[in-house]
Enzyme design. Sequence first.
Site, PDB file in Angstrom:
ATOM      1  NE  ARG A  56       9.841 -12.140   5.003  1.00  0.00           N
ATOM      2  CZ  ARG A  56      10.236 -13.244   4.346  1.00  0.00           C
ATOM      3  NH1 ARG A  56       9.378 -13.946   3.601  1.00  0.00           N
ATOM      4  NH2 ARG A  56      11.478 -13.671   4.440  1.00  0.00           N
ATOM      5  CB  CYS A  65      10.278  -6.532   5.946  1.00  0.00           C
ATOM      6  SG  CYS A  65      11.223  -8.054   5.746  1.00  0.00           S
ATOM      7  CG  HIS A  77      -2.986  11.419 -15.516  1.00  0.00           C
ATOM      8  ND1 HIS A  77      -2.015  10.971 -14.666  1.00  0.00           N
ATOM      9  CD2 HIS A  77      -4.130  11.466 -14.776  1.00  0.00           C
ATOM     10  CE1 HIS A  77      -2.534  10.737 -13.456  1.00  0.00           C
ATOM     11  NE2 HIS A  77      -3.829  11.038 -13.518  1.00  0.00           N
ATOM     12  CE1 TYR A 128      12.750 -11.438   9.268  1.00  0.00           C
ATOM     13  CE2 TYR A 128      11.921 -13.603   9.863  1.00  0.00           C
ATOM     14  CZ  TYR A 128      11.971 -12.537   8.990  1.00  0.00           C
ATOM     15  OH  TYR A 128      11.247 -12.598   7.826  1.00  0.00           O
ATOM     16  CG  HIS A 159      -8.309  10.292  -9.558  1.00  0.00           C
ATOM     17  ND1 HIS A 159      -7.223  10.436  -8.739  1.00  0.00           N
ATOM     18  CD2 HIS A 159      -7.842  10.373 -10.839  1.00  0.00           C
ATOM     19  CE1 HIS A 159      -6.130  10.586  -9.488  1.00  0.00           C
ATOM     20  NE2 HIS A 159      -6.478  10.555 -10.763  1.00  0.00           N
TER      21      HIS A 159
END
Lengths: 523, 523
Positions: free
Chosen positions: B186, B237, B89, B374, B113
Amino acid sequence: MGGLFDRTGPTDFRRTSDGLYNEQTCLHTITPKSDGFVAQADFEEHPVAGHSFPTYTREDVKKHKTLADRVWVTYGGEVFDITDFVELHPGGDRILFAAGGALEPFWALYGVHKSEHVLEILQEYKVGVLDPNDKEEVPDLSDPYSQDPSRHPVLKVNSAKPFNAEPPPEILTERYITPNELFFKRNHLPVPNINPDEYQLTIDGPHGTNQEAPLKLSLNDLKTKFPRHEVIVTLQCAGNRRSEMSAVKPVKGLDWGIAAISNARWAGALLRDVLLDAGYTEDTPKALHVHFEGLDKDLTGTKYGASISFQRAMNKQNEVLLAYEMNGEPIPRDHGFPLRVIVPGVVGARNVKWLGQISVSTEESSSHWQQNDYKGFNPCIDWDTVDFKSSPSIQELPVQSAITEPKAGQTVTPDSDDKVTVKGYAWSGDGREIVRVDVSLDGGKTWNVAELYGEKQKERQSWAWKLWKLEASLPTEDKEVTIICKAVDSSYNVQPDTVAPIWNLRGVLNNAWHRVHVSVHRD
Amino acid sequence: MGGLFDRTGPTDFRRTSDGLYNEQTCLHTITPKSDGFVAQADFEEHPVAGHSFPTYTREDVKKHKTLADRVWVTYGGEVFDITDFVELHPGGDRILFAAGGALEPFWALYGVHKSEHVLEILQEYKVGVLDPNDKEEVPDLSDPYSQDPSRHPVLKVNSAKPFNAEPPPEILTERYITPNELFFKRNHLPVPNINPDEYQLTIDGPHGTNQEAPLKLSLNDLKTKFPRHEVIVTLQCAGNRRSEMSAVKPVKGLDWGIAAISNARWAGALLRDVLLDAGYTEDTPKALHVHFEGLDKDLTGTKYGASISFQRAMNKQNEVLLAYEMNGEPIPRDHGFPLRVIVPGVVGARNVKWLGQISVSTEESSSHWQQNDYKGFNPCIDWDTVDFKSSPSIQELPVQSAITEPKAGQTVTPDSDDKVTVKGYAWSGDGREIVRVDVSLDGGKTWNVAELYGEKQKERQSWAWKLWKLEASLPTEDKEVTIICKAVDSSYNVQPDTVAPIWNLRGVLNNAWHRVHVSVHRD
């Protein structure tokens, strides 16, 4: 503010270009009145009965700044020798800040003085009156700075010509609003002497429209044609805290301490409204930057200039002002009389003073201060390798905080609960509110959360600083401690730990943790 | 994007809830065409002539993820054993990312590709076809997660139920836009299974007006009644890079590496337009917060919820979206099918997925995730002392960057010019553009400026990350070096030097300098 300098009373108070207290061009006696407050009147009309006092100039007073030379101060048109009162002063030796100069800005900070009782005490120390003919000296026309205004002697002067000075840091945190005389002063050029009656602001119209001709506005036009908008905005010089950067490696720039930052209430016309009046709309083609040109100029005639984005100028939320008032007074000469730009949340350098002309362009201002100064660089860029085109001009500033009390090198004495008091300020750019200040009394091992003070402003429009205070125990029996502060803004941005990795050749943008090393004295 | 998956061609491509490549519900063969590109058609109609291949399920393929087990991949409806190709490859062992799964997301990353030649090579390794009856397993109804979609095996799973996973970091910096399958996932709860034809969004009307009744909008209403708005937004996140925080001191939370961040092109209706349609204006009284409720719920029926400020929602500049497309496809189930909120510049947690209801209030959302999660705290606050009310909910995130290549512990070999390549990402919240990334190859002693890549977005609307790359010499003959990156945003905010002073009990908001320790191999 009210109180002593309340303008709502019956006495006429001549507004001048020199700010709140009229140090230079008006002289007043202070006469106690039955309501405990005082009125102002022309000095000549009210000699104090039964006494004959010698006459002094302000230069005479300035010579008395220390206990050794005896400490003189002025208030209204009177001169006082307060040397013997210094020890008796309930506020301690803070009274010495006023030494050689006027009491007024400090009494604005410490409201407790605004009483008949205090004025009576002061009268006991009277030694003279100010010479009513004490005008500014005859200008030396060979010195372009000869017509600069006089300033309060408490300021620490980093450069006399152009004038650049900052107040003692501990004064900053005495009051949320900084009195005009104590507001840091950062001039790039001589202060122009502008006649407000002849003043005109020129705004170039949009190209290719029927409003292409420049709009001319007098000061009165600005005050009457557009709604008056008021906003509390903290201004900070990009070079604030440069001295800590110089300590890492020398930089080019004035040696500012931590007090090239101050907070004031500004009023004026919204730049947006003026631009709309000049024919611009949010969709004006090729309107990308708004240029401001000052009336201050160097010997070759080059004027100070800077620009902000057109979007910033036109978005109501940004509250960009053409300000004619600072803390309820006409803007003092040092701060841009009669008109300056206030760009909330943005570096001081774009808040152009003595504004003469506004224009709109596809490009940023070509001025030196926009293109080749006030930019940040990587710490490994030096004057041989710097490419000023590679960095954006500084606009919004990052989160910042500093400790104003105690001062570096000071000896602190814990109180009976073994606690010490730490004070400081915190601020962030672009309307981001300060949400937390952490303070360490042990060099960064543990952190306390400080109490925050200041007016609540709107989301994304928190243009003013927060003052903060912490009363906490020193954790150990250490004889020396390093006190540190670091702030967090509403975008949860934090300050970097150290100065060296943000060092840059111009010494701007120092927002590393502020560290103060002190000795501890325990009885 | 164009090329292999170009939707403008003549073939019909059934859109599903599973994203760009229809791994689960559609099977296609790939037939080379004379123009060098390929078309897709139903597998059953086009058996490859002259061969009879065994049939495999996706579970069968997943067992072949290593060279020892032999490396299988799928493409369209076909199965390939590429073990013997790995060494050949041209892109090296990066091909192993696809091991046991589909090639499509990687071919989207590596455009080279997309040629007939590559497809011809691939055909040499064909070993089977995917079972056209390989549907999802019969759900175990006692498991609330049984109807979660299947995911690509390349993801590093931090939690299976709920599903939380991130891609290998080096994949992130291969392309500005992250393919949907590789976008970090998430979830807080099981993925709801929503029939798009029956889906309705409910928007509560303003109280005390004639529009008080809730507005109900079908997916088709959202697509046809409101202008389609498209914007490239990076989501991150709050717990991204938590593992570095846990290394300082344990925290509660999933062990995210540096890849809980990804970038996509989202399209949908502007939340502002929908709120206006529901009867709100910028001046609606008591409209301070906009609440979003998801259709994902726990076993007690409690749904995921969060809120943002009404001002953020209504200000056009913020481009808050109700998104029904992700990278040109219906939003995949893992990302909120059929509708999610996209709040540019704001922590992932407010970008509520599987959106069911919108309401407006004087208060923030009362949900656990808004009130008791949070939020950021001082490093000395622990679970015994924490008062969640004392901190603001995280909305805008601070400036961030990380190194994706090389990886920690890797041995790097300088090229013939003695240079190494370092790659990473950088991003900041609230539309602040990344203006510089500094990279040190000597543990922070000296700093290089990296090259930045990515689309130019507007001022204060730079919602997407910048990818960056540096090719530089290792400064010494050191056998081991620490590579560091730190970014600067348009507000000249910088990252803090170290993790410990920003440590917090939930392990959120880690934006300290990213450090990668590597060994150096020189021939």
